[in-house]
Design a protein around this motif. Sequence first.
Motif, mmCIF file in Angstrom:
data_model
loop_
_atom_site.group_PDB
_atom_site.id
_atom_site.type_symbol
_atom_site.label_atom_id
_atom_site.label_comp_id
_atom_site.label_asym_id
_atom_site.label_seq_id
_atom_site.Cartn_x
_atom_site.Cartn_y
_atom_site.Cartn_z
ATOM 1 N N ASN A 132 0.836 -1.211 0.000
ATOM 2 C CA ASN A 132 0.000 0.000 0.000
ATOM 3 C C ASN A 132 0.862 1.249 0.000
ATOM 4 O O ASN A 132 0.564 2.217 -0.712
ATOM 5 N N LYS A 135 2.265 1.553 -3.385
ATOM 6 C CA LYS A 135 1.210 1.958 -4.300
ATOM 7 C C LYS A 135 0.928 3.447 -4.164
ATOM 8 O O LYS A 135 0.803 4.169 -5.161
ATOM 9 N N ASN A 168 -6.511 1.817 -9.554
ATOM 10 C CA ASN A 168 -7.422 0.668 -9.485
ATOM 11 C C ASN A 168 -6.914 -0.480 -10.362
ATOM 12 O O ASN A 168 -7.045 -1.649 -9.979
ATOM 13 N N SER A 171 -4.278 -2.146 -8.331
ATOM 14 C CA SER A 171 -4.805 -2.956 -7.227
ATOM 15 C C SER A 171 -5.300 -4.298 -7.720
ATOM 16 O O SER A 171 -5.166 -5.316 -7.043
#
Length: 173
Positions: A132, A135, A168, A171
């Motif tokens: 995370n 990211k 997105n 992810s």
Amino acid sequence: MLLYSGGESSGSLLDVNPGLIFWTVVTFVLLLLVLKKMAWKPILNSLNERENFIKQSVEKAETAKKEAEILLEQNKLNLSKAENEAQKIIAQGRDYAESLKSQILDESKIEAKKMIENASLEIERKNAEAFNNLKEEVASIAVKAAEKILRSNLDKEKQEKVVNDFINDLSKN
């Protein structure tokens, strides 16, 4: 020499004198009667008492020997019981030690499994957190780079939509 003396008494020890023999026999008989009357019963009583005492002593000794044999048998029996009891206690101790050992091993295995699971969860959590962070960092860098590149062509809403779509997509992968 006796034969030679011819009846004369010379007084030697080997001379035969009938009167002396008679009185010696009478004295011996009288002494024997006196001893029988006076000393024979006490001597016999003493001998009987001594015989009874010896018999009683032998009987007591035999009784003591039998009691000692009985005690010896009881001691052997008690010793055998004590040895059996000791063997039982040792066997119980071994069984208890074995059960305790297996219980400790089982608990150790469970504890180790829990530690491994916790470590795995912690690693997964750290990986997710790192992912995370990465990211977010990538998104931030991408936004900044895209903002610099597209600053002049796109407005801010379009940029955020493009970045969110990009995030997105990351992810999902």
